[in-house]
Write an enzyme that holds these catalytic residues in place. Structure first.
Site, PDB file in Angstrom:
ATOM      1  N   CYS A 172      62.080  29.420  61.200  1.00 48.65           N
ATOM      2  CA  CYS A 172      62.338  29.103  62.605  1.00 48.65           C
ATOM      3  C   CYS A 172      62.319  30.389  63.411  1.00 48.65           C
ATOM      4  O   CYS A 172      62.663  31.463  62.902  1.00 48.65           O
ATOM      5  CB  CYS A 172      63.690  28.405  62.752  1.00 48.65           C
ATOM      6  SG  CYS A 172      64.005  27.763  64.422  1.00 48.65           S
ATOM      7  N   CYS A 204      69.179  30.826  66.656  1.00 49.85           N
ATOM      8  CA  CYS A 204      70.475  30.335  67.130  1.00 49.85           C
ATOM      9  C   CYS A 204      71.563  30.959  66.261  1.00 49.85           C
ATOM     10  O   CYS A 204      71.489  30.931  65.040  1.00 49.85           O
ATOM     11  CB  CYS A 204      70.524  28.811  67.057  1.00 49.85           C
ATOM     12  SG  CYS A 204      69.304  28.007  68.135  1.00 49.85           S
TER      13      CYS A 204
END
Length: 409
Positions: free
Chosen positions: A142, A146
């Protein structure tokens, strides 16, 4: 990993699949038009193209075969030609784990693409009473970083192709006995009636809207009435907030939408979900209000991970209700799943309950997700490839949970 996030780069698209030398092209994941064009190139007469495509489509997506020899109503010479030039094989299962609560996790390996190397992703199945949900990955790794997410600590390698996205669903249906004339594994926890996989959530590794074209292609095939035939109301795509692609998701794919929200102020969301710096809360929520087909019957789900002393105050709950005013929505409260190296803790249960009570009283459904698959690390934000994962001995120390209640019942 920087809590303030890194420069966000879009992964290269892989719609036009290139194959390593000697590798056969895959028929899974092609549109009917693309499949017909390949058959035409191999000398199939024009008058037969439509019929042959319909036959192959039915065998792939209704019957679930992974061997051309199983296509018994296709002429032998046609099957031989298909086997010489193409493949419909499933990905390699590196590891299959089954939790005490019936959750299943597969580590899958896909072959190289072009000059690349084999890649691994994880797919998770969550059984519940009356439903079975498959959590599907869209990227290898990814790019969003986050700060509370374990998956985000694995660097992005590449987008998955439409074939690789669909293959996760096909393989899971194989393993669960969810195709006609197939047998369910002895002792498997699955819905008592109907399909074993009733719902699909694009919530595995990666940001689906940074791989829009391949995700779109895969989900349109998954929802095709002459094939896998999943209802679009039982397919949920989760995004961290790639605003330009949100309207397209509703307009061109037409599935249910989930937003990884996690904060109600831009300064905090900039840290928790760094893409917020590019697409802040106002832009994100305006895009949600404009989502095609939005109604009380087709609500947007907002995911909200509960982080102790970070985003779990009553003031946060009040701001959340204010932010979502006018948006048909439900709010999934997710107890944080710890992982080695994280600086975050899960909110106390009493705090989560009070947060949920306030939101419920404001008129929003706010279910609290219960831990699932705690013994196999099958939680939201915890999927990683084999080379990146925690040791088995470490997994038992952490609660794991998977969001299963998405889409229509």
């Amino acid at each position: 990993m920087s809590a303030t996030g890194a420069v966000i780069e879009k992964a290269p698209e892989t719609s036009a699949v290139t194959y390593a030398s000697g590798e056969k092209p895959m028929l899974i994941g092609l549109s009917r038009e693309e499949m017909g064009a390949l058959l035409r190139e191999k000398g199939v007469p024009e008058r037969q193209i439509k019929m042959r495509v319909a036959q192959i489509w039915n065998w792939l997506y209704v019957r679930g075969v992974s061997d051309f020899d199983a296509m018994t109503n296709v002429a032998r010479d046609m099957r031989d030609m298909l086997a010489r030039h193409f493949t419909i094989a499933r990905p390699e299962i590196v590891e299959e784990q089954v939790s005490n609560d019936g959750t299943r996790k597969w580590l899958l390996r896909f072959p190289p693409r072009g000059a690349g190397r084999p890649v691994e992703i994880e797919t998770v199945y969550i059984p519940d009473e009356g439903r079975g949900t498959l959590c599907v990955s869209s990227q290898v790794g990814c790019t969003l970083t986050c700060s509370f997410c374990h998956t985000g600590t694995q660097k992005l390698v590449r987008n998955l192709t439409a074939e690789e996205i669909l293959s996760q669903l096909l393989l899971a249906r194989d393993r669960l006995g969810d195709f006609p004339d197939a047998e369910t594994p002895v002792g498997a926890m699955v819905p008592a009636e109907g399909r074993k996989i009733t719902n699909v959530v694009m919530m595995g590794m990666g940001e689906p809207l940074y791989n829009f074209e391949n995700v779109k292609k895969a989900l349109l095939i998954a929802s095709d009435g002459d094939g896998l035939s999943l209802s679009k109301r039982r397919i949920t795509l989760s995004t961290s907030g790639i605003v330009p692609e949100i309207f397209r998701t509703g307009d061109e794919i037409g599935v249910m939408l989930a937003i990884s929200l996690h904060a109600v102020r831009d300064d905090l969301r900039d840290i928790l979900v760094p893409i917020n710096k590019k697409y802040p809360l106002k832009e994100l929520l305006d895009a949600c209000r404009a989502y095609p087909g939005l109604s009380n019957a087709r609500r947007i789900t907002f995911e909200y991970v509960m982080l102790k002393d970070i985003n779990d105050s009553l003031e946060d709950a009040k701001l959340l209700v204010k932010l979502l005013r006018g948006i048909p929505a439900k709010i999934n409260l997710i107890p944080f799943n710890p992982w080695p190296g994280t600086n975050y803790q899960c909110s106390d249960w009493e705090t989560i309950a009070k947060f949920a009570d306030f939101i419920n009283q404001a008129g929003y459904a706010s279910p609290i997700r219960t831990p699932r698959g705690r013994d196999i690390l099958a939680a939201c934000g915890q999927l990683k490839s084999e080379s990146e994962r925690m040791k088995k001995t470490e997994r038992l120390a952490f609660e794991a949970m998977m969001i299963a209640n998405h889409g229509e019942d």
